[in-house]
Write a protein that holds these residues in place. Structure first.
Motif, short mmCIF file in Angstrom:
data_model
loop_
_atom_site.label_atom_id
_atom_site.label_comp_id
_atom_site.label_asym_id
_atom_site.label_seq_id
_atom_site.Cartn_x
_atom_site.Cartn_y
_atom_site.Cartn_z
N GLU A 100 0.82 -1.21 0.00
CA GLU A 100 0.00 0.00 0.00
C GLU A 100 0.85 1.27 0.00
N THR A 101 2.08 1.16 0.49
CA THR A 101 2.95 2.34 0.60
C THR A 101 4.29 2.08 -0.08
N GLU A 103 7.06 2.26 1.40
CA GLU A 103 7.81 1.42 2.34
C GLU A 103 7.50 -0.06 2.11
N ASP A 104 6.24 -0.35 1.82
CA ASP A 104 5.86 -1.72 1.50
C ASP A 104 6.56 -2.22 0.25
N HIS A 162 9.14 7.43 1.60
CA HIS A 162 8.00 8.30 1.27
C HIS A 162 8.00 8.68 -0.21
N ARG A 166 0.47 7.93 -4.95
CA ARG A 166 -0.33 6.71 -5.01
C ARG A 166 -0.38 6.08 -6.41
#
Length: 213
Positions: A100-101, A103-104, A162, A166
């Protein structure tokens, strides 16, 4: 009749590895075992493969039951279960993750990197060079290319958690999933190729006529 060992769940194996402070993560253990099952290196010892998860020596146990539990779950359970991927109808699947991010994405790249490293380490079994069938050799070369790409992704997103909006993340996820399917296909082809070659060698040994003196 002796009952077959029940296939252990991922949670069961993970809990066991964590209990004994295994330095190798579960997803990498799976691919290392798979590579060791497929390898054409004849000197492979499953018990030694397990010991190598702890740098060559099993952890300290309180009693023999704890030893039997570890070997039972890892060898009679996980190892034996992974042997089914030597069939074309049973392709191996890499670890599924939710992304989702940014970082993921970095974590995704790291897991894939470790999975590929585990498979190659198991396949080569400590050797620098091994004699692979042609299709397996091609698969290993392609996996090496994919590994380099995953290493770059892992470094990019782990250092910049970061990074990316999206829509960019969603595009990256689609790309990573496509790459995962390619990895799975190449791993499966390497396993099948090595399995065919090993069976061929065994058949030639058994059918070879004795020398007449």
């Amino acid at each position: 009749m002796k009952q077959a060992t029940k296939r252990p769940s991922a949670k069961t194996v993970q809990a066991l590895l964590e209990k004994h402070a295994c330095p190798v993560p579960f997803h990498e253990v799976r691919t290392r075992f798979l590579g060791s099952i497929a390898t054409p290196v004849v000197s492979v010892s499953p018990v030694q493969i397990v010991e190598d998860l702890w740098d060559g020596e099993l952890p300290t146990f309180d009693n023999i039951d704890a030893v039997n539990e570890l070997l039972g779950i890892l060898l009679r359970g996980l190892w034996n279960d992974l042997t089914r991927h030597q069939k074309r109808s049973q392709p191996f699947r890499l670890t599924r993750m939710t992304v989702e991010t940014a970082e993921d994405l970095g974590r995704y790249g790291l897991v894939r990197l470790q999975e590929l490293d585990g498979f190659i380490e198991g396949l080569f079994n400590g050797e620098d060079v091994i004699d692979l069938p042609e299709r397996a050799h091609e698969a290993v070369e392609r996996l090496a290319e994919m590994r380099a790409m995953m290493a770059g992704i892992c470094e990019l997103f782990s250092q910049n958690p970061h990074l990316g909006a999206r829509p960019e993340i969603e595009t990256s996820v689609r790309l990573l999933r496509q790459m995962t399917r390619v990895m799975e296909a190449e791993i499966h082809e390497a396993v099948l190729s090595c399995t065919r070659a090993r069976l061929g060698m065994m058949e030639s040994v058994f059918t070879e006529k004795p020398t007449v003196h």
